[in-house]
Design an enzyme around this catalytic site. Structure first.
Site, PDB file in Angstrom:
ATOM      1  N   GLY A  95       3.866  10.829  31.494  1.00  0.00           N
ATOM      2  CA  GLY A  95       2.575  11.306  31.012  1.00  0.00           C
ATOM      3  C   GLY A  95       2.301  11.170  29.530  1.00  0.00           C
ATOM      4  O   GLY A  95       1.159  11.389  29.108  1.00  0.00           O
ATOM      5  N   GLU A 127      10.025  10.213  33.423  1.00  0.00           N
ATOM      6  CA  GLU A 127       9.344   9.219  34.267  1.00  0.00           C
ATOM      7  C   GLU A 127       8.195   8.561  33.500  1.00  0.00           C
ATOM      8  O   GLU A 127       7.046   8.616  33.939  1.00  0.00           O
ATOM      9  CB  GLU A 127       8.786   9.899  35.522  1.00  0.00           C
ATOM     10  CG  GLU A 127       9.800  10.656  36.345  1.00  0.00           C
ATOM     11  CD  GLU A 127       9.140  11.488  37.465  1.00  0.00           C
ATOM     12  OE1 GLU A 127       7.893  11.536  37.524  1.00  0.00           O
ATOM     13  OE2 GLU A 127       9.886  12.071  38.246  1.00  0.00           O
ATOM     14  N   PRO A 128       8.444   7.930  32.369  1.00  0.00           N
ATOM     15  CA  PRO A 128       7.331   7.354  31.611  1.00  0.00           C
ATOM     16  C   PRO A 128       6.861   6.032  32.235  1.00  0.00           C
ATOM     17  O   PRO A 128       7.666   5.242  32.707  1.00  0.00           O
ATOM     18  CB  PRO A 128       7.954   7.091  30.240  1.00  0.00           C
ATOM     19  CG  PRO A 128       9.391   6.790  30.552  1.00  0.00           C
ATOM     20  CD  PRO A 128       9.746   7.666  31.738  1.00  0.00           C
ATOM     21  N   ARG A 152       3.013   4.531  31.356  1.00  0.00           N
ATOM     22  CA  ARG A 152       2.044   3.996  30.394  1.00  0.00           C
ATOM     23  C   ARG A 152       2.675   3.732  29.023  1.00  0.00           C
ATOM     24  O   ARG A 152       2.449   2.691  28.407  1.00  0.00           O
ATOM     25  CB  ARG A 152       0.918   5.027  30.239  1.00  0.00           C
ATOM     26  CG  ARG A 152      -0.307   4.555  29.519  1.00  0.00           C
ATOM     27  CD  ARG A 152      -1.263   5.724  29.280  1.00  0.00           C
ATOM     28  NE  ARG A 152      -1.623   6.438  30.480  1.00  0.00           N
ATOM     29  CZ  ARG A 152      -2.669   6.140  31.247  1.00  0.00           C
ATOM     30  NH1 ARG A 152      -3.466   5.157  30.921  1.00  0.00           N
ATOM     31  NH2 ARG A 152      -2.935   6.853  32.343  1.00  0.00           N
ATOM     32  N   TYR A 206     -12.444   5.798  35.682  1.00  0.00           N
ATOM     33  CA  TYR A 206     -12.200   6.994  34.858  1.00  0.00           C
ATOM     34  C   TYR A 206     -13.165   7.128  33.678  1.00  0.00           C
ATOM     35  O   TYR A 206     -13.065   8.101  32.924  1.00  0.00           O
ATOM     36  CB  TYR A 206     -10.781   6.953  34.260  1.00  0.00           C
ATOM     37  CG  TYR A 206      -9.650   6.784  35.248  1.00  0.00           C
ATOM     38  CD1 TYR A 206      -9.566   7.557  36.397  1.00  0.00           C
ATOM     39  CD2 TYR A 206      -8.628   5.868  34.993  1.00  0.00           C
ATOM     40  CE1 TYR A 206      -8.509   7.401  37.280  1.00  0.00           C
ATOM     41  CE2 TYR A 206      -7.567   5.708  35.871  1.00  0.00           C
ATOM     42  CZ  TYR A 206      -7.514   6.481  37.012  1.00  0.00           C
ATOM     43  OH  TYR A 206      -6.469   6.336  37.880  1.00  0.00           O
ATOM     44  N   CYS A 224     -21.297  -7.226  41.372  1.00  0.00           N
ATOM     45  CA  CYS A 224     -22.593  -6.635  41.738  1.00  0.00           C
ATOM     46  C   CYS A 224     -22.478  -5.135  41.926  1.00  0.00           C
ATOM     47  O   CYS A 224     -22.586  -4.611  43.045  1.00  0.00           O
ATOM     48  CB  CYS A 224     -23.116  -7.313  42.995  1.00  0.00           C
ATOM     49  SG  CYS A 224     -23.498  -9.027  42.672  1.00  0.00           S
ATOM     50  N   TYR A 254      -1.529   0.349  34.551  1.00  0.00           N
ATOM     51  CA  TYR A 254      -2.661   0.667  35.406  1.00  0.00           C
ATOM     52  C   TYR A 254      -3.758  -0.400  35.295  1.00  0.00           C
ATOM     53  O   TYR A 254      -4.943  -0.098  35.342  1.00  0.00           O
ATOM     54  CB  TYR A 254      -3.194   2.078  35.089  1.00  0.00           C
ATOM     55  CG  TYR A 254      -2.093   3.116  35.153  1.00  0.00           C
ATOM     56  CD1 TYR A 254      -1.555   3.482  36.380  1.00  0.00           C
ATOM     57  CD2 TYR A 254      -1.537   3.668  33.997  1.00  0.00           C
ATOM     58  CE1 TYR A 254      -0.512   4.405  36.454  1.00  0.00           C
ATOM     59  CE2 TYR A 254      -0.494   4.583  34.061  1.00  0.00           C
ATOM     60  CZ  TYR A 254       0.013   4.939  35.293  1.00  0.00           C
ATOM     61  OH  TYR A 254       1.045   5.842  35.372  1.00  0.00           O
TER      62      TYR A 254
HETATM   63  C1  LIG Z   1       4.989  11.596  39.530  1.00  0.00           C
HETATM   64  C2  LIG Z   1       4.611  10.708  38.405  1.00  0.00           C
HETATM   65  N1  LIG Z   1       5.562  10.376  37.510  1.00  0.00           N
HETATM   66  C3  LIG Z   1       5.282   9.578  36.450  1.00  0.00           C
HETATM   67  C4  LIG Z   1       4.012   9.086  36.249  1.00  0.00           C
HETATM   68  C5  LIG Z   1       3.780   8.180  35.077  1.00  0.00           C
HETATM   69  O1  LIG Z   1       2.842   8.676  34.202  1.00  0.00           O
HETATM   70  P1  LIG Z   1       2.554   7.898  32.836  1.00  0.00           P
HETATM   71  O2  LIG Z   1       2.277   6.485  33.189  1.00  0.00           O
HETATM   72  O3  LIG Z   1       1.369   8.572  32.284  1.00  0.00           O
HETATM   73  O4  LIG Z   1       3.754   8.048  31.984  1.00  0.00           O
HETATM   74  C6  LIG Z   1       2.996   9.430  37.135  1.00  0.00           C
HETATM   75  C7  LIG Z   1       1.616   9.011  36.888  1.00  0.00           C
HETATM   76  O5  LIG Z   1       0.711   9.800  36.867  1.00  0.00           O
HETATM   77  C8  LIG Z   1       3.301  10.246  38.259  1.00  0.00           C
HETATM   78  O6  LIG Z   1       2.370  10.564  39.161  1.00  0.00           O
END
Ligand SMILES: Cc1ncc(COP(=O)(O)O)c(C=O)c1O
Length: 469
Positions: free
Chosen positions: A261, A307-308, A310, A350, A386, A421
């Site tokens: 996140g 869990e990065p 982005r 978004y 379109c 994304y």
């Molecule tokens: C469970 C989980 N872990 C990790 C992520 C990765 O998030 P980000 O790409 O913002 O680091 C997400 C994305 O929302 C997620 O749903």
């Protein structure tokens, strides 16, 4: 055209001495010629730099704050970009994988990620997905419902070892960049409340879930989080829950998964600093380690997982596009590109914006012969699909649209920070084959990693019933 690309940036997308935008020195016009547009480009050097920076900083924060008693495991979140080439590269640098589907598990394994570095999140995993994860011997499942726990316990019966789970906690803390990517509030569909978790871990776990190892708790409050105080608040609540679970008799919890996140800058607001984030990680780890130490078996250490997605891959990617039409109508200018919402859906989905940079040097725009903008009410940048929502940059007054108001038909431009994304959310809407993908390697060598699909290939899997032939 004013440039927001950092001229001192040495990896990824930057302007060379002549002022032309390049990707690690690769000539973008030549790439457009060779592979066509729209085209996703990824800088290998930028990906390596982002991973190394994140991993080194966070691993050191955990080591230091725990006095070497705990370890960090950084699991790259495949949902941001699951391309095999990128995942393989990250795996070669030591990354684990965070998944949300059986498809992503298949990809992570195909990219060579060791199962013992894989965590499987996801709000509603199917039986088949649970079986797939158990068969692969992954590190842990982040469980999000009571029925998932029961199903997993049943599936785990045949496994050689107990299957490790972390219960995903909903701390009732917001923080995502938009409402649609915020996941940690009460009422969001993700995770389990404090009450549910405490009720679960107060049971006779050996009796009720004999095939599961209650290894930890996890939390993920959303994506594109900018305020590190949101992490602090969620992680403090997580710490309290560790204490309460322990007091309730659950003495096996030794892993804390802090989710992903951490936000990036899309050009307007500076990104939250990695050091500020690391300071929150350190503060959490300091209190977590003594809680976890009594729960670890001989061969283990307390683990703090991340869990990065982005933050690792976004800046490494750019979407190269060509201007198809520039149209002045009803006092407004529309810059119409060959990239569309089917290639990059974030703006339509978004309402977010990506910086658009012309490939040509800014100086050439000062002598361009394009139509004047002074009398225009507004300028926007859109795709050819379109749908009125196929807009990348909504209307701005000409003086605020300087970065793109002078783009000419036939010109090349790049949407920056589209490595996360982007391609993974592409579709073939309007029967438009999604953009091809190219990896730019060291010394500007490049390799096509996803060829452009043809419309014929899109139709290949479709069948016409014989009576309609
Ligand atoms: C469970 C989980 N872990 C990790 C992520 C990765 O998030 P980000 O790409 O913002 O680091 C997400 C994305 O929302 C997620 O749903």
């Amino acid at each position: 055209m004013s440039s927001s690309v950092n001229p001192t940036r040495s990896v990824g997308f930057f302007r060379d001495e002549s002022g032309r935008l390049s990707c690690d020195g690769a000539d973008l016009s030549a790439l457009a010629e060779e592979y066509g547009t729209p085209l996703y480009l990824y800088s290998e050097a930028a990906l390596i730099a982002a991973w190394t920076n994140f991993h080194t900083t966070i691993a050191e924060a955990v080591r230091h704050a725990s006095h070497e008693a705990a370890e960090a495991l950084v699991c790259y979140s495949l949902k941001a970009n699951p391309h095999l080439a990128l995942v393989s590269l990250l795996r070669s640098l030591g990354a684990g994988a965070d998944l949300v589907s059986g498809g992503e598990l298949t990809r992570a394994l195909a990219a060579g990620v060791p199962p013992e570095k894989i965590v499987f999140a996801g709000v509603a995993k199917s039986q088949a997905e649970l079986r797939q994860g158990v068969a692969a011997g992954i590190l842990q499942f982040n469980v999000e419902s009571e029925s998932e726990l029961a199903d997993l316990n049943a599936i785990a019966e045949g496994a050689k070892h107990k299957v490790a789970v972390a219960l995903r906690y909903t701390p009732d803390v917001g923080g995502g960049g938009t409402d649609k990517i915020t996941t940690g509030r009460a009422g969001d569909k993700f995770g389990l409340s404090r009450e549910t978790i405490l009720q679960l871990v107060s049971q006779d776990l050996q009796h009720d879930f004999p095939h599961l190892d209650f290894a930890g708790l996890s939390v993920h409050i959303g994506s594109q989080v900018f305020d590190t105080a949101s992490f602090r608040s969620a992680w403090q609540k997580l710490l309290r829950l560790f204490q309460e679970a322990h007091a309730a008799g659950c003495t096996t919890l030794r892993r804390a998964d802090l989710g992903g996140g951490l936000g990036i800058s899309y050009g307007t607001t500076p990104a939250p600093s990695l050091n500020d984030y690391a300071a929150e990680v350190a503060s959490f780890t300091k209190d977590f380690t003594p809680l976890a130490l009594p729960a670890v078996a001989d061969a283990e250490t307390p683990l703090v997982l991340f869990e990065p997605g982005r933050r690792i891959v976004a800046a490494a990617g750019g979407l190269l596009t060509r201007v198809l039409r520039v149209k002045d109508e009803a006092g407004r200018r529309f810059v119409l590109l060959d990239a569309a919402m089917n290639d990059l859906i974030r703006p339509a989905l978004y309402g977010t914006e990506h910086r658009l940079e012309a490939v040509a040097p800014p100086v050439s725009h000062q002598k361009h012969t394009g139509k004047p903008t002074a009398d225009l009410a507004g300028i926007s940048v859109a795709g050819p699909i379109c749908e009125t929502s196929d807009v990348f940059l909504p209307e701005r007054a000409p003086e605020q649209a300087s970065a793109w108001s002078q783009l000419q038909e036939g010109e090349l431009a790049v949407f920056l920070d589209t490595g996360a994304y982007g391609a993974t959310m592409a579709s073939a809407y309007n029967s438009r084959p999604p953009a091809a993908e190219v990896l730019v390697r060291a010394d500007a060598r490049h390799k096509c990693i996803t060829p452009r699909r043809t419309v014929d290939s899109l139709m290949e899997s479709e069948t016409i019933p014989s009576d309609l032939l």
